[in-house]
Design an enzyme around this catalytic site. Structure first.
Site, PDB file in Angstrom:
ATOM      1  N   TYR A   1     -14.431 -30.554  31.929  1.00 47.42           N
ATOM      2  CA  TYR A   1     -13.395 -30.008  31.048  1.00 47.42           C
ATOM      3  C   TYR A   1     -12.659 -28.913  31.832  1.00 47.42           C
ATOM      4  O   TYR A   1     -12.611 -27.745  31.426  1.00 47.42           O
ATOM      5  CB  TYR A   1     -13.996 -29.451  29.747  1.00 47.42           C
ATOM      6  CG  TYR A   1     -14.946 -30.403  29.059  1.00 47.42           C
ATOM      7  CD1 TYR A   1     -14.484 -31.310  28.115  1.00 47.42           C
ATOM      8  CD2 TYR A   1     -16.305 -30.408  29.376  1.00 47.42           C
ATOM      9  CE1 TYR A   1     -15.350 -32.196  27.486  1.00 47.42           C
ATOM     10  CE2 TYR A   1     -17.182 -31.294  28.761  1.00 47.42           C
ATOM     11  CZ  TYR A   1     -16.702 -32.180  27.820  1.00 47.42           C
ATOM     12  OH  TYR A   1     -17.561 -33.054  27.197  1.00 47.42           O
TER      13      TYR A   1
ATOM     14  N   CYS B   1       3.430  -7.981  16.590  1.00 48.74           N
ATOM     15  CA  CYS B   1       2.148  -8.709  16.647  1.00 48.74           C
ATOM     16  C   CYS B   1       1.170  -7.866  17.443  1.00 48.74           C
ATOM     17  O   CYS B   1       1.383  -7.595  18.623  1.00 48.74           O
ATOM     18  CB  CYS B   1       2.330 -10.085  17.288  1.00 48.74           C
ATOM     19  SG  CYS B   1       0.757 -10.962  17.456  1.00 48.74           S
TER      20      CYS B   1
ATOM     21  N   CYS C   1     -16.596 -22.355  22.678  1.00 44.35           N
ATOM     22  CA  CYS C   1     -15.687 -21.549  21.856  1.00 44.35           C
ATOM     23  C   CYS C   1     -15.917 -21.808  20.368  1.00 44.35           C
ATOM     24  O   CYS C   1     -15.043 -21.528  19.549  1.00 44.35           O
ATOM     25  CB  CYS C   1     -14.237 -21.814  22.241  1.00 44.35           C
ATOM     26  SG  CYS C   1     -13.763 -23.534  22.105  1.00 44.35           S
TER      27      CYS C   1
HETATM   28  C1  LIG Z   1     -11.553 -25.252  26.427  1.00 49.16           C
HETATM   29  S1  LIG Z   1     -10.542 -26.101  27.581  1.00 49.16           S
HETATM   30  C2  LIG Z   1     -11.208 -25.481  29.095  1.00 49.16           C
HETATM   31  C3  LIG Z   1     -10.329 -25.630  30.317  1.00 49.16           C
HETATM   32  C4  LIG Z   1     -10.721 -24.809  31.521  1.00 49.16           C
HETATM   33  N1  LIG Z   1     -12.147 -24.855  31.775  1.00 49.16           N
HETATM   34  C5  LIG Z   1     -10.240 -23.385  31.418  1.00 49.16           C
HETATM   35  O1  LIG Z   1     -11.073 -22.493  31.204  1.00 49.16           O
HETATM   36  O2  LIG Z   1      -9.043 -23.150  31.533  1.00 49.16           O
HETATM   37  C6  LIG Z   1     -11.111 -27.738  27.439  1.00 49.16           C
HETATM   38  C7  LIG Z   1     -10.404 -28.721  28.338  1.00 49.16           C
HETATM   39  O3  LIG Z   1     -11.108 -29.971  28.214  1.00 49.16           O
HETATM   40  C8  LIG Z   1     -10.183 -31.039  28.117  1.00 49.16           C
HETATM   41  N2  LIG Z   1     -10.913 -32.089  27.378  1.00 49.16           N
HETATM   42  C9  LIG Z   1     -11.213 -32.119  26.067  1.00 49.16           C
HETATM   43  N3  LIG Z   1     -11.994 -33.167  25.787  1.00 49.16           N
HETATM   44  C10 LIG Z   1     -12.215 -33.811  26.960  1.00 49.16           C
HETATM   45  C11 LIG Z   1     -12.971 -34.956  27.322  1.00 49.16           C
HETATM   46  N4  LIG Z   1     -13.677 -35.649  26.409  1.00 49.16           N
HETATM   47  N5  LIG Z   1     -13.005 -35.326  28.611  1.00 49.16           N
HETATM   48  C12 LIG Z   1     -12.310 -34.624  29.546  1.00 49.16           C
HETATM   49  N6  LIG Z   1     -11.572 -33.531  29.264  1.00 49.16           N
HETATM   50  C13 LIG Z   1     -11.524 -33.127  27.987  1.00 49.16           C
HETATM   51  C14 LIG Z   1      -8.965 -30.446  27.441  1.00 49.16           C
HETATM   52  O4  LIG Z   1      -7.810 -31.178  27.800  1.00 49.16           O
HETATM   53  C15 LIG Z   1      -8.973 -29.020  28.009  1.00 49.16           C
HETATM   54  O5  LIG Z   1      -8.209 -28.949  29.183  1.00 49.16           O
END
Ligand SMILES: C[S@@+](CC[C@H](N)C(=O)[O-])C[C@H]1O[C@@H](n2cnc3c(N)ncnc32)[C@H](O)[C@@H]1O
Length: 408
Positions: free
Chosen positions: A278, A157, A366
């Protein structure tokens, strides 16, 4: 565009879509999405799907190649692996293509007239992924064929970190149907999460193996990773960035966008917190947040990530709230960092985050489509778009990661 016969068209490719396909138009002006083509190319493509508003086509021949076109470097692609869909473009040209896709989304959806999209310094294009999910057939891990559920067993990979690749190729996964392999590049920790069960999994000693059925019964399993000098616990079911180098780069970009290190950008009174919305396992709270002289409130809805974030933020002036961001009762804040999942913030979360009154909001996105929609909503909520930076966390794939600074 010229028709050769009923099914195969000669097309001029003009752009690249958010979903990773190239965009051309047929004689009627209808959009044709062509997998594997590049802007500026003339191609022959066979129609595979007809809709009223658009069609899809399979690349048959490149008649005039774009300057960056290369032979895909990974042999697995020829064997049917559907994993990395941008390998036909030189690694050094991929971020510029993604910046164009982001610029397009900002222009079309957010109605930003002349968006300036910068590109962050390149990251390694091979051996970077510290976490992968793979399907399992007859005990062997494989990536799915494009537009299919059928896995292709992998013998190598291109993008997997060597600690991941060894398990992916040599591991035997017993009765599992799917595995997630996650490693700490800085710590050497390795974890295999097998679904639905880890029964019969065979991997080298020292690799932590857990079945999803065991997690359901209360077993805990985690690795550690280090980012920006912070040791972070990441549990089997918690979200974490798919590469350690990517996490480092993202933290640097968010730190820049927040203005840390320069004159303090955060406004409001000193007691007003930074909101890490998040938050996952607390990546930004533990790094960017810890560098600012403010308390942090981290918002996250996954129980596993919340537990990790509480562990990772011990000793810091930080609180972790388990909540849906869209339903959180907003409080005055000096800075908001928001890193939603692919769906983006949406109307409710934008309203909640804007109600904090934060003078600066850093949006990490993203998905270029969701980014366009969220920026539009944030502009309507009174923010102005500042710096837009593409950090190419996913070389050889069409996936984007964008860090935007917005100020009131
Ligand atoms: C793209 S990840 C980013 C996590 C962190 N900022 C990082 O960079 O490692 C998005 C995160 O948001 C959480 N999430 C998604 N929808 C959500 C919501 N409506 N309210 C709270 N958390 C949420 C997911 O569980 C995930 O951990």
């Amino acid at each position: 565009m010229a028709a050769e016969d009923d099914q195969v068209l000669v097309l001029e490719v003009t752009g690249h879509a958010v979903g990773g396909e190239a965009i051309a138009r047929d004689a009627s002006g209808r959009v044709v999405f062509v997998e594997g083509a590049l802007p500026g190319e003339q191609v022959r493509a066979a129609i595979t799907e007809q809709r009223r508003d658009f069609a899809r086509a399979r690349l048959v021949e490149v008649r005039r190649a774009a300057p960056g076109r290369v032979e895909p470097p990974c042999p697995e692609l020829a064997r049917g692996c559907g994993g990395c869909d941008l390998q036909h473009l030189a690694a050094g040209s991929q971020a510029a293509l993604k910046a164009a896709v982001v610029g397009d989304a900002l222009r079309r959806t957010a109605e930003v007239h002349e968006p300036v999209v910068r590109v962050a310094p390149p990251l390694p294009a091979a051996g970077y992924r510290t976490s992968v999910r793979a399907a399992v057939r007859a005990g062997r891990a494989g990536y799915r064929r494009r537009r299919s559920h059928e896995p292709v067993p992998v013998e190598s990979c291109l993008v997997a970190h060597p600690l991941v690749e060894e398990l992916l190729v040599e591991g035997r996964f017993g009765e599992a149907e799917e595995v997630t392999i996650r490693v700490g590049a800085a710590t050497g920790d390795r974890l295999v999460l097998a679904s639905p069960t880890a029964s019969g999994v065979s991997v080298p000693d020292g690799v932590l193996v857990v079945g999803r059925d065991e997690l359901r019964r209360g077993r805990r399993a985690h690795i550690h990773e280090e980012v920006s000098g912070r040791r972070l616990r990441v549990s089997a079911r918690s979200f974490f960035q798919s590469s350690q180098v990517g996490a480092e780069a993202l933290v640097a970009a968010v730190r820049d966008a927040a203005g840390v290190g320069a004159s303090p950008v955060v406004g409001g009174s000193p007691g007003e917190p930074i909101i890490d919305a998040y938050a996952g396992v607390g990546l930004f709270a533990a790094t960017v947040g810890a560098g600012l002289d403010r308390p942090v409130v981290a918002l996250e809805w996954s129980r596993s990530s919340v537990d990790d974030a509480r562990h990772n933020l011990r000793g810091l002036p930080a609180r972790v709230l388990r909540t849906d961001v869209a339903r959180w009762e907003p409080q005055a804040a000096s800075l908001v960092i928001a890193d939603p999942s692919r769906a983006g913030l949406g109307r409710s979360a934008v309203a909640v985050l804007a109600a904090t009154g934060a003078p600066r909001l850093v949006l990490v996105s993203c998905d270029a489509g969701a980014l366009g929609r969220d920026i539009r909503l944030l502009l309507q909520a009174g923010y102005a778009l500042g710096d837009v930076l593409v950090v190419d966390l996913f070389p050889h794939t069409h996936h984007v990661e964008v860090v935007c600074r917005l100020d009131r």
